[in-house]
Design a protein around this motif. Sequence first.
Motif: not given
Length: 178
Positions: A90-116
């Motif tokens: 019955t507990e609500r899902l709790r999420l912590d946040q972790a910072s994202v390394a630049d190379d991970v961010n770049d990988g996400i954007d690279s995949k997004l640009q490919f998809c677009l």
Amino acid sequence: MARQTHDREDLFRDGTQMPYRGRIQIGDAEVVVGFRTGGAASLYWDQDPVFQFNSDHEVRRVYFAGDRYAANAGKLVRLIQKRSDHETTTERLRLDQASVADDVNDGIDSKLQFCLAQLRCSCRPNSGEPNDAGEPNDQAAWEVTGESKTEFLARLDRWLGTVGNPAVTARGPAVSSA
């Protein structure tokens, strides 16, 4: 995110929060693009990745390589499910946040640009040129709901022209940043 292909079909058929939706097969991926009434878009590239945008065309949420991300102060943060030692159902899902390394961010954007780029090819008239998956552009392959195929593909093409390269990350994960 959906774990089976038939779940994706349900998203296309039943995604009522996205009244304007389209589906196409690109390579081995089933791609679903949906728009909320206010213009916020979601892009589901098979099971992974998933990109969600606000009405200002900024990235607000991402599911990539099995991890969930959300916009926070103009940057993506990884969401990590936090479990307590005495967690109950019955507990609500709790999420912590972790910072994202630049190379991970770049990988996400690279995949997004490919998809677009793939979507740009698929929503324009067949020029006879193959897309990056080696397939000819084919507007006829789109299945749409909520409006005519012509209207949906025009909406998709307009939206594709608004997403930056690199994509802009929203201030927060809300659907609208206004």
